[in-house]
Design a protein around this motif. Structure first.
Motif, PDB file in Angstrom:
ATOM      1  N   VAL A 138       0.847  -1.200   0.000  1.00 48.17           N
ATOM      2  CA  VAL A 138       0.000   0.000   0.000  1.00 48.17           C
ATOM      3  C   VAL A 138       0.882   1.250   0.000  1.00 48.17           C
ATOM      4  CG1 VAL A 138      -1.632   1.350   1.386  1.00 48.17           C
ATOM      5  CG2 VAL A 138      -2.007  -1.099   1.053  1.00 48.17           C
ATOM      6  N   GLY A 139       1.924   1.251   0.822  1.00 53.68           N
ATOM      7  CA  GLY A 139       2.837   2.381   0.878  1.00 53.68           C
ATOM      8  C   GLY A 139       3.561   2.606  -0.438  1.00 53.68           C
ATOM      9  N   LEU A 140       4.013   1.527  -1.068  1.00 50.93           N
ATOM     10  CA  LEU A 140       4.699   1.651  -2.358  1.00 50.93           C
ATOM     11  C   LEU A 140       3.744   2.136  -3.450  1.00 50.93           C
ATOM     12  CD1 LEU A 140       6.891  -1.575  -2.225  1.00 50.93           C
ATOM     13  CD2 LEU A 140       7.702   0.790  -2.122  1.00 50.93           C
ATOM     14  N   ALA A 141       2.509   1.633  -3.450  1.00 46.32           N
ATOM     15  CA  ALA A 141       1.516   2.089  -4.436  1.00 46.32           C
ATOM     16  C   ALA A 141       1.207   3.567  -4.235  1.00 46.32           C
ATOM     17  CB  ALA A 141       0.250   1.254  -4.327  1.00 46.32           C
ATOM     18  N   SER A 142       1.091   3.983  -2.988  1.00 44.06           N
ATOM     19  CA  SER A 142       0.846   5.388  -2.692  1.00 44.06           C
ATOM     20  C   SER A 142       2.001   6.263  -3.179  1.00 44.06           C
ATOM     21  CB  SER A 142       0.637   5.582  -1.189  1.00 44.06           C
ATOM     22  OG  SER A 142       0.515   6.944  -0.881  1.00 44.06           O
ATOM     23  N   PHE A 143       3.221   5.802  -2.960  1.00 45.20           N
ATOM     24  CA  PHE A 143       4.375   6.570  -3.422  1.00 45.20           C
ATOM     25  C   PHE A 143       4.409   6.637  -4.951  1.00 45.20           C
ATOM     26  CE2 PHE A 143       8.876   6.825  -4.725  1.00 45.20           C
ATOM     27  CZ  PHE A 143       9.127   8.111  -4.279  1.00 45.20           C
ATOM     28  N   ALA A 144       4.086   5.543  -5.616  1.00 42.46           N
ATOM     29  CA  ALA A 144       4.051   5.551  -7.086  1.00 42.46           C
ATOM     30  C   ALA A 144       3.013   6.555  -7.589  1.00 42.46           C
ATOM     31  CB  ALA A 144       3.747   4.150  -7.613  1.00 42.46           C
ATOM     32  N   LEU A 145       1.848   6.587  -6.950  1.00 47.46           N
ATOM     33  CA  LEU A 145       0.816   7.566  -7.333  1.00 47.46           C
ATOM     34  C   LEU A 145       1.285   9.001  -7.073  1.00 47.46           C
ATOM     35  CD1 LEU A 145      -2.413   5.748  -6.092  1.00 47.46           C
ATOM     36  CD2 LEU A 145      -1.668   6.121  -8.464  1.00 47.46           C
ATOM     37  N   GLN A 146       2.021   9.205  -6.000  1.00 46.68           N
ATOM     38  CA  GLN A 146       2.585  10.528  -5.717  1.00 46.68           C
ATOM     39  C   GLN A 146       3.519  10.962  -6.849  1.00 46.68           C
ATOM     40  OE1 GLN A 146       4.352  11.180  -1.763  1.00 46.68           O
ATOM     41  NE2 GLN A 146       3.390   9.236  -1.195  1.00 46.68           N
ATOM     42  N   CYS A 147       4.352  10.050  -7.313  1.00 44.99           N
ATOM     43  CA  CYS A 147       5.289  10.363  -8.391  1.00 44.99           C
ATOM     44  C   CYS A 147       4.546  10.696  -9.681  1.00 44.99           C
ATOM     45  CB  CYS A 147       6.258   9.203  -8.616  1.00 44.99           C
ATOM     46  SG  CYS A 147       7.408   8.955  -7.247  1.00 44.99           S
ATOM     47  N   ILE A 148       3.494   9.936  -9.976  1.00 39.52           N
ATOM     48  CA  ILE A 148       2.695  10.204 -11.187  1.00 39.52           C
ATOM     49  C   ILE A 148       2.026  11.565 -11.074  1.00 39.52           C
ATOM     50  CG2 ILE A 148       0.651   9.473 -12.487  1.00 39.52           C
ATOM     51  CD1 ILE A 148       1.523   6.538 -11.777  1.00 39.52           C
ATOM     52  N   MET A 165      -1.332  12.136   0.071  1.00 41.24           N
ATOM     53  CA  MET A 165      -0.962  10.811  -0.435  1.00 41.24           C
ATOM     54  C   MET A 165       0.283  10.258   0.260  1.00 41.24           C
ATOM     55  SD  MET A 165      -1.682  11.454  -4.447  1.00 41.24           S
ATOM     56  CE  MET A 165      -1.354   9.774  -4.924  1.00 41.24           C
ATOM     57  N   ALA A 166       1.072  11.141   0.860  1.00 39.66           N
ATOM     58  CA  ALA A 166       2.280  10.699   1.560  1.00 39.66           C
ATOM     59  C   ALA A 166       1.954   9.967   2.859  1.00 39.66           C
ATOM     60  CB  ALA A 166       3.190  11.895   1.852  1.00 39.66           C
ATOM     61  N   ILE A 167       0.749  10.170   3.372  1.00 40.73           N
ATOM     62  CA  ILE A 167       0.388   9.518   4.645  1.00 40.73           C
ATOM     63  C   ILE A 167       0.467   7.994   4.521  1.00 40.73           C
ATOM     64  CG2 ILE A 167      -1.460   9.184   6.339  1.00 40.73           C
ATOM     65  CD1 ILE A 167      -2.213  12.150   5.872  1.00 40.73           C
ATOM     66  N   PRO A 168      -0.215   7.357   3.567  1.00 46.75           N
ATOM     67  CA  PRO A 168      -0.027   5.899   3.453  1.00 46.75           C
ATOM     68  C   PRO A 168       1.356   5.523   2.921  1.00 46.75           C
ATOM     69  CG  PRO A 168      -1.567   6.677   1.779  1.00 46.75           C
ATOM     70  CD  PRO A 168      -1.274   7.831   2.678  1.00 46.75           C
ATOM     71  N   GLY A 169       1.985   6.426   2.188  1.00 52.70           N
ATOM     72  CA  GLY A 169       3.327   6.154   1.676  1.00 52.70           C
ATOM     73  C   GLY A 169       4.355   5.981   2.780  1.00 52.70           C
ATOM     74  N   ASN A 170       4.090   6.558   3.924  1.00 50.44           N
ATOM     75  CA  ASN A 170       5.022   6.457   5.053  1.00 50.44           C
ATOM     76  C   ASN A 170       4.955   5.114   5.764  1.00 50.44           C
ATOM     77  OD1 ASN A 170       6.397   8.963   4.977  1.00 50.44           O
ATOM     78  ND2 ASN A 170       4.567   9.966   5.734  1.00 50.44           N
ATOM     79  N   MET A 171       4.157   4.187   5.271  1.00 53.60           N
ATOM     80  CA  MET A 171       4.105   2.854   5.885  1.00 53.60           C
ATOM     81  C   MET A 171       5.219   1.948   5.381  1.00 53.60           C
ATOM     82  SD  MET A 171       0.127   1.763   6.303  1.00 53.60           S
ATOM     83  CE  MET A 171      -0.241   1.687   4.570  1.00 53.60           C
ATOM     84  N   VAL A 172       5.950   2.371   4.351  1.00 49.69           N
ATOM     85  CA  VAL A 172       6.976   1.501   3.771  1.00 49.69           C
ATOM     86  C   VAL A 172       8.070   1.192   4.778  1.00 49.69           C
ATOM     87  CG1 VAL A 172       8.723   1.274   1.963  1.00 49.69           C
ATOM     88  CG2 VAL A 172       6.496   2.269   1.422  1.00 49.69           C
TER      89      VAL A 172
END
Length: 189
Positions: A138-148, A165-172
């Motif tokens: 979930v964190g990696l998918a969120s980060f990928a969406l942030q980059c897009i 979007m960085a909130i779930p990205g911080n779970m990595v």
């Protein structure tokens, strides 16, 4: 004092030597003469073993375990991308959207707030509920969406959406940390 002491000098009364710090040799010699026990090392330290200091042993361990090998690759690429985004975001926001220092400060504060919310609230709930692997995905998918979103952003407000979007990205990181600590043998630490 013995005449063979390394730091044996009789100028202790000399005012020039008042502020000198005694060497460890003189401290040990004085302690042995006055029967003061010095602390002794007990047990075996795994950190002092040659396998702990040998990076090749760690790399072999990392490459032989399929989960750790995969996590290692994911972590390498994730942190390479993350640091590329973080290190260029200010420049990008200033040049692309003409944000001034005040707005850039707000953007950085919003990213910091998103990290605090993630670490204080989301990680404590999501990782136990989803499990480490799923939370990491979930964190990696969120980060990928942030980059897009960063690549296609046309307005400054979209940069603030990145903060949400960085909130779930911080779970990595907590997920990776938990997976690795559960997989590494105690003698490897």
């Amino acid at each position: 004092h013995h005449s063979s002491d390394v730091d044996d000098n009789d100028d202790d009364d000399d005012p020039a030597n008042v502020h000198k710090t005694p060497s460890s040799t003189s401290i040990a010699a004085n302690a042995s003469e006055s029967n003061i026990p010095l602390p002794a090392a007990t047990g075996t330290s795994h950190r002092a073993s040659s396998s702990w200091w040998n990076p090749f042993d760690s790399l072999r361990y990392l490459t032989r375990d399929p989960l750790l090998s995969t996590i290692g690759r994911i972590t390498f690429f994730y942190y390479t991308a993350l640091h590329a985004v973080v290190s260029t975001l200010i420049l990008y926001a200033a040049r692309q959207f003409h944000l001034g220092p005040h707005r850039l400060g707000e953007l950085m504060a919003a990213l910091g707030l998103s990290t605090m919310i993630s670490e204080a609230v989301l990680v404590r709930i999501a990782i136990p509920a989803l499990g480490e692997k799923r939370a990491m995905r979930v964190g990696l998918a969120s980060f990928a969406l942030q980059c897009i979103l960063l690549a296609v952003a046309e307005s400054p407000w979209q940069l603030y959406l990145l903060c949400v979007m960085a909130i779930p990205g911080n779970m990595v990181y907590p997920s990776v940390s938990s997976l690795v600590s559960g997989r590494v043998r105690p003698e490897m630490v």
